[in-house]
Design an enzyme around this catalytic site. Structure first.
Site, PDB file in Angstrom:
ATOM      1  N   LYS A  98     -19.356 -39.052   9.025  1.00  0.00           N
ATOM      2  CA  LYS A  98     -19.613 -40.491   9.145  1.00  0.00           C
ATOM      3  C   LYS A  98     -19.502 -40.958  10.592  1.00  0.00           C
ATOM      4  O   LYS A  98     -20.179 -41.911  11.000  1.00  0.00           O
ATOM      5  CB  LYS A  98     -18.622 -41.269   8.282  1.00  0.00           C
ATOM      6  CG  LYS A  98     -18.818 -41.115   6.786  1.00  0.00           C
ATOM      7  CD  LYS A  98     -20.037 -41.840   6.284  1.00  0.00           C
ATOM      8  CE  LYS A  98     -20.125 -41.791   4.765  1.00  0.00           C
ATOM      9  NZ  LYS A  98     -21.336 -42.471   4.252  1.00  0.00           N
ATOM     10  N   LYS A 189     -27.829 -35.030   5.462  1.00  0.00           N
ATOM     11  CA  LYS A 189     -28.161 -35.590   4.161  1.00  0.00           C
ATOM     12  C   LYS A 189     -28.838 -36.953   4.280  1.00  0.00           C
ATOM     13  O   LYS A 189     -28.475 -37.764   5.137  1.00  0.00           O
ATOM     14  CB  LYS A 189     -26.878 -35.734   3.332  1.00  0.00           C
ATOM     15  CG  LYS A 189     -27.102 -36.164   1.894  1.00  0.00           C
ATOM     16  CD  LYS A 189     -25.793 -36.346   1.161  1.00  0.00           C
ATOM     17  CE  LYS A 189     -25.084 -37.614   1.594  1.00  0.00           C
ATOM     18  NZ  LYS A 189     -23.974 -37.985   0.699  1.00  0.00           N
ATOM     19  N   LYS A 192     -28.186 -43.869   2.550  1.00  0.00           N
ATOM     20  CA  LYS A 192     -28.559 -45.282   2.639  1.00  0.00           C
ATOM     21  C   LYS A 192     -27.803 -46.001   3.743  1.00  0.00           C
ATOM     22  O   LYS A 192     -28.153 -47.117   4.115  1.00  0.00           O
ATOM     23  CB  LYS A 192     -28.319 -45.990   1.300  1.00  0.00           C
ATOM     24  CG  LYS A 192     -26.914 -45.903   0.755  1.00  0.00           C
ATOM     25  CD  LYS A 192     -26.804 -46.569  -0.598  1.00  0.00           C
ATOM     26  CE  LYS A 192     -25.419 -46.411  -1.219  1.00  0.00           C
ATOM     27  NZ  LYS A 192     -25.098 -45.023  -1.554  1.00  0.00           N
TER      28      LYS A 192
END
Length: 329
Positions: A98, A189, A192
């Protein structure tokens, strides 16, 4: 999410016995671990609920609810945090990905210290609470969530060791679908939350939007088509996408052979049209649930699911509080 999670959830729902409790949580608290816009979060909550209904989850059969509507999630998270391992959390990969850091970065790294917030670091404990709160026996997960379910089992063991046996260790139900990768960077990956909107396909994308995104998808300059995620990740990702949505249920190998004579531009056009056709009915149902006429129905589904989940959570927390000694004076 549609291929890796939502489709699988509907299959589980439709194949479950009438005595099986099915709970599907919209985890809006997890959406707060990175900077976000409050108005957009409200919209995304509504969109997610509409999407779950559109793919076929039935609120008469499954409990669909918002995580934030059940305060016991955060209470159990704190209790689990008291026996959770910081070392285990530091080795997990999600917070690193992240923050766009390498998998081997350590907490002592200056960049990690500057960027990492407690919410992002500790959210796997909340994820454990999401699962253990309902004493789940089986949890459907994608490949990238296996580590988190292992951590949930670890937290169950830690609680049981400290307070006596209570939580069973939930079993993993793996999705048969491998990860769908980003259209702009096919080595990560599809997400969204990625800053580039062209990196992903959304259920509410228009046909023109899908065409534009697929046309701009990163591939390579090698002639022909071949499925090789290591050497040709972009092309392989498009082949996988086309296979998952193909009306004739062709395998990646069959599609590769059938499209072998196409230019990359023509192949991308085939991929886009396959996605558009495959998503048409789903998008129609999604638009229906997102319409103003269905706003009251969405609120009713959420309220009923929140209440039902809250009652189940309270049953667990009464027993947990008693076990850890905070139930009464």
């Amino acid at each position: 999410n549609y291929f890796g999670a939502l489709q699988q959830w509907v299959k589980i729902q439709d194949g479950a016995t009438s005595t099986t409790d099915l709970l599907f949580s919209i985890v809006d608290l997890h959406a707060m671990t990175l900077p976000y816009n409050q108005a957009r979060l409200r919209l995304q909550k509504r969109q997610t609920l509409a999407a779950l209904l559109a793919v076929g989850l039935d609120p008469q059969r499954s409990t669909i609810f918002f995580q934030s509507a059940v305060p016991a999630h955060t209470e159990l998270m704190w209790i689990l945090s008291c026996t959770a391992s910081v070392g285990y959390l530091s080795r997990m990969t999600q917070w690193k990905s992240k923050l766009a850091m390498s998998d081997n970065v350590a907490l002592s790294d200056p960049d990690a210290k500057a960027k990492l917030k407690l919410g992002l670091f500790s959210y796997p404990v909340l994820q454990s609470a999401d699962i253990l709160l309902y004493r789940a026996t089986h949890v459907p997960v994608g490949h990238d969530q296996v580590q988190h379910l292992e951590f949930a089992r670890e937290n169950a063991k830690n609680f049981n060791t400290a307070h006596g046996h209570f939580f069973s260790e939930p079993q993993t139900v793996m999705s048969p679908v491998k990860r769908i990768m980003s259209l702009k960077d096919p080595r990560v990956k599809m997400s969204k939350s990625h800053e580039d909107s062209k990196s992903r396909i959304l259920l509410n994308d228009t046909s023109d939007s899908i065409r534009v995104k697929i046309k701009a998808a990163l591939t390579d300059s090698i002639d022909g088509l071949s499925y090789d995620p290591t050497e040709r990740p972009g092309v392989s990702n498009l082949l996988a996408l086309m296979s998952y949505m193909d009306a004739s249920h062709r395998s990646v190998e069959q599609i590769t052979a059938d499209c072998q004579g196409l230019s990359m531009r023509a192949f991308k056009e085939e991929v886009a049209e396959t996605l558009i056709k495959g998503l048409t009915n789903l998008k129609g149902r999604y638009d229906y649930f997102m319409s103003a006429a269905q706003s009251q129905y969405l609120q009713e589904v959420a309220a009923a699911g929140n209440e039902k989940a809250g009652l189940k959570a309270d049953e667990t927390m009464i027993l947990v509080r008693r076990m850890i000694g905070i139930d009464q004076l």
